[in-house]
Structures are given as structure tokens and as C-alpha cells.
Motif scaffolding. Sequence first.
Motif, PDB file in Angstrom:
ATOM      1  N   THR A   1      14.284  -8.861  31.645  1.00 37.37           N
ATOM      2  CA  THR A   1      14.920  -9.371  32.857  1.00 37.37           C
ATOM      3  C   THR A   1      15.353  -8.167  33.687  1.00 37.37           C
ATOM      4  OG1 THR A   1      15.710 -11.371  31.753  1.00 37.37           O
ATOM      5  CG2 THR A   1      16.806 -10.729  33.801  1.00 37.37           C
TER       6      THR A   1
ATOM      7  N   LEU B   1      18.029 -19.051  33.559  1.00 35.80           N
ATOM      8  CA  LEU B   1      17.000 -18.059  33.289  1.00 35.80           C
ATOM      9  C   LEU B   1      16.326 -18.325  31.957  1.00 35.80           C
ATOM     10  CD1 LEU B   1      18.809 -14.753  34.401  1.00 35.80           C
ATOM     11  CD2 LEU B   1      17.038 -16.014  35.647  1.00 35.80           C
ATOM     12  N   ASN B   2      15.004 -18.199  31.947  1.00 37.53           N
ATOM     13  CA  ASN B   2      14.224 -18.314  30.723  1.00 37.53           C
ATOM     14  C   ASN B   2      13.999 -16.910  30.187  1.00 37.53           C
ATOM     15  OD1 ASN B   2      12.590 -18.999  28.603  1.00 37.53           O
ATOM     16  ND2 ASN B   2      10.862 -19.722  29.877  1.00 37.53           N
ATOM     17  N   THR B   3      14.803 -16.492  29.213  1.00 41.49           N
ATOM     18  CA  THR B   3      14.728 -15.115  28.706  1.00 41.49           C
ATOM     19  C   THR B   3      13.535 -14.879  27.798  1.00 41.49           C
ATOM     20  OG1 THR B   3      16.197 -15.760  26.886  1.00 41.49           O
ATOM     21  CG2 THR B   3      17.214 -14.813  28.866  1.00 41.49           C
TER      22      THR B   3
ATOM     23  N   ASN C   1      11.476 -11.712  33.859  1.00 42.48           N
ATOM     24  CA  ASN C   1      12.003 -12.178  35.141  1.00 42.48           C
ATOM     25  C   ASN C   1      12.273 -10.971  36.051  1.00 42.48           C
ATOM     26  OD1 ASN C   1      12.578 -15.164  34.433  1.00 42.48           O
ATOM     27  ND2 ASN C   1      13.616 -14.041  32.798  1.00 42.48           N
TER      28      ASN C   1
ATOM     29  N   LEU D   1      14.345 -10.388  39.378  1.00 42.68           N
ATOM     30  CA  LEU D   1      15.296 -10.945  40.332  1.00 42.68           C
ATOM     31  C   LEU D   1      15.595  -9.886  41.396  1.00 42.68           C
ATOM     32  CD1 LEU D   1      17.782 -12.604  37.805  1.00 42.68           C
ATOM     33  CD2 LEU D   1      15.671 -13.556  38.777  1.00 42.68           C
TER      34      LEU D   1
ATOM     35  N   TYR E   1      19.571  -7.092  30.304  1.00 42.46           N
ATOM     36  CA  TYR E   1      18.884  -6.833  31.572  1.00 42.46           C
ATOM     37  C   TYR E   1      18.691  -5.337  31.761  1.00 42.46           C
ATOM     38  CZ  TYR E   1      23.520  -5.498  33.250  1.00 42.46           C
ATOM     39  OH  TYR E   1      24.733  -4.887  33.390  1.00 42.46           O
TER      40      TYR E   1
END
Length: 449
Positions: free
Chosen positions: A73, A154-156, A160, A162, A201
Motif C-alpha cells: 500500500t 482497503l484490500n490489503t 494499492n 493512493l 504502508y
Amino acid sequence: MAESRNFSKGSIMAFIFFFAAFLASGSSTAQVPLLMWSTKSLPSLTSPPAGHITSMEELAAYLSPVFGSGSNTVLLFLQDKLSKDDFTMFGGAFGNKQESAFRNLEAALQSSSSSVSFPALEWTGESAIPTLLQQKLSASPLLVDPDTLSHLSLNTSTSNLLIINLPYCSDSLKSCKEVLSNNDETIGKVLSSLKAKDVSYTAAYTGLQPSQVISKSSSLNQQVGRTLLQAPPADVKAPIIFSNATGRPCIMLWAQNLTISHPGSQGFIDLAKENASVDGSMCNNTNSELVLTYVNYTLRFAMSQRFYPVSARNWFTLDSVQVLVRPSGQTASFVGRHGIYAPAEYSFHCQSVSSFRDTLLVPANQNATQWKLDFVDFQIQGFRLANGTNFSYASDCAGFFTAGIWMGLVTSLLLLLIFVYGLHMIMQLNTMDRFDDPKGPTISVPQSD
């Protein structure tokens, strides 16, 4: 210029001074800084040579092992403009965190597992970094509003990307520091939301384009080194020169202003702004005459030189100045021989040659008293032009002993005389040689008629 390094958790201020160190050397390549930090471990980098600029290929090679496997992420804080100068100016140097506009950013760098910076990343376009991250993550970017991030699911299990857009101060009514502080608050809010969701993240902070762009062409044309900041010198007009039959200059005149005023004219007229013809001028060993012919006026300067036995040298004088109004035929003559003179091998210079103020031009007849002549920064030479088209050494009209100097000398001499007289009187005082004895008889001073 580019450099990558791991940030120490102990001192975030090293980050500020790290950026400031790169300001000492300039580059003509457009560049943006890039900061990365992560809750996971980031690969360390060896420091590149000084002056190195990180290319997009080098950044891509660094990101390959970072996002090589598993799901990631990534938060991309994309500011409209960003440069190293923004950190230097608004980063709160010397540990003054209250003045810093990046307090949340500094706290995130300090609390992260690892962080890395690229102070000078080559800028190749506004979409270069988002496109590179999209390729490395194999994920479509998602534009996120910080206010609604807390409601985003959020689909971890998948990667992703962002993107949070941040403004800059160039098109804002707010000050740059206020805008950057608001952006820093937004960064803090987004990171708090992810921390509340317990999401791992990797974050990056950079700009769409540099806020300080150095033109390559201008830096190549600009003189390198220290230069004196001054206004460009004004164009100086050439003096008026008359040459004899052999082509050798024999009369020269220069003046900032040649202003005249005659009965019937409206104010002063500056003839120095017009082009003059020197037809009719003449020069020889004893006499010279410079004739300046303008559209409506004619000026004649008559000069002569003679030998004076007292000084054992030749002197020249400006005998007369004559003004002629060509349409009407009005004329006025002025005598200047008593105030305008110099050694024959010198030129004559005066800040003001006037017929009505500190008079050097005396009217020769009653007609001329109604005229006014004022020649500003006036210099003339009618004989012995040994320097060709340059004036010889100038004899200035300002005397050494001015009225003020004479008044000061006389006053000082008077005070000196008073002092000497007083000192002389004090030296003449004598003390008594006889005194009364209280135990003996009194002193009797016989008096005779």
C-alpha cells in the motif's frame, strides 16, 4: 544533485540541514525532492558523489526490490510544486520546531521503521513519478480525499496506490508557510487514519514540478563569480569637435546642457539636445572660434591665447559668447575673458557657466541683459589638443579659497590672536614679595604727595 541516506530516528533536524547543504552548488537541470518512509524496512543506499542528480532510471532500479514481491500500500503525497528551497526556508532550522511547517512530516520520518530521501531527483514531467509507481505496483492509482479516507475500505491482499493531491502557494492568497503547514496537517491526518486501520504502508512526498526552476541557457550566459550590482552606465554623448584643414582636431566642446532664454521665448531651450553644425568655425595659433549652428539658433565661442611674462606661459581665454536667433535676427553678446581662462595646453571646465547665477558671462550690451544663458557641466579647449579627440587636463573654475574657507581662516586667526593676548596677559602677572607678619609691626607704606 542527488543523495540518498537513511534517516536516524534520533534527530530529524539532520534531514533539514542535509537539504540545505545542497544549496551551495547549483545545477541547470530541473529537479524535485522525493522523500520516502515506510512501516517496513527500506533498502539502504550508499551516498553518491557530490553533485550527482538521481535519474528516473536510478529511482526505478531502487524501487524494484522495494515493491518486487507481495502486496504493498503506497501513499503518494503529490504537491503541485516542491523544491529543496521549501524545506530550507520553512523547515524550522536550528531545532526550532515551532517555526517548522513540516512538523507532522518530520514526526513521520522519525517514527518510521526506515526512510530515505532523494533531494535532487531529475524532473522529466508531471506524470513521471505516478507512472513509475503504477508500473512497479501493477495497480491503478486511486485519487483520495483526506476527509473521506477513514471511510475507505482497503484490500490489503492486493497492491494499492493512493494519491493525495496537495496545493502550493503560487496561486493562493495565503502565504507559502501557511499553505505548507496546511499540507503538513493533511499528511498527519492521512497517516493517522492508516494507523487507526493498522495498515502497513510506504509513503512518498514529492512535487508535480519544481517550484524553483533554473534555466540552463540563462545560467550559461550569466557571468560566473562575484559581480558588482549596479545600474548600467548611461550613454555619454560625444563632444563637439572641429578639425582644421589638415584634419587634426583643434577645438573641442562638451556640455550636459546648453540652455538659453531670450525675450519672447517660453522658458529655457536646451540646445545640447539638438545636432549642431560646426561650419564657419576656425582656429590658428592665436585665435579660435567655434560656431555651432542649430535649426533656429547659432552660438559663437571666440577664444584667444597670449603669453604672460609674470607666469612665463601661454594662457587662453574665452573672450566672448554670441547668441543669434536665426528667424528674427536677435543677437546677444557676453564677455567671459575675466572668468573663463586656463593655461593654453589645458582645457577649461566648470559645473555652471551662467549669465545670471555666479556670473561668468557678463552681458556686453543692454540688449543682452534680457537674455539668460546657463551651460551645465561645461568644458572647452581651443588650443593645443595634443590628445587628439580627448580633452587635456582640465583647469576647473572652482577656486581653492572659497568664501567659506576665507571666513573660517579669518575667524580662526581672530580667535588665535585673542588666545595669544590672554596668554601674554597671564604671563605678566606678578605675585607679592612682602606679606604682613601678625606678630610684628604692620607694614607701613609711606605715601608722599
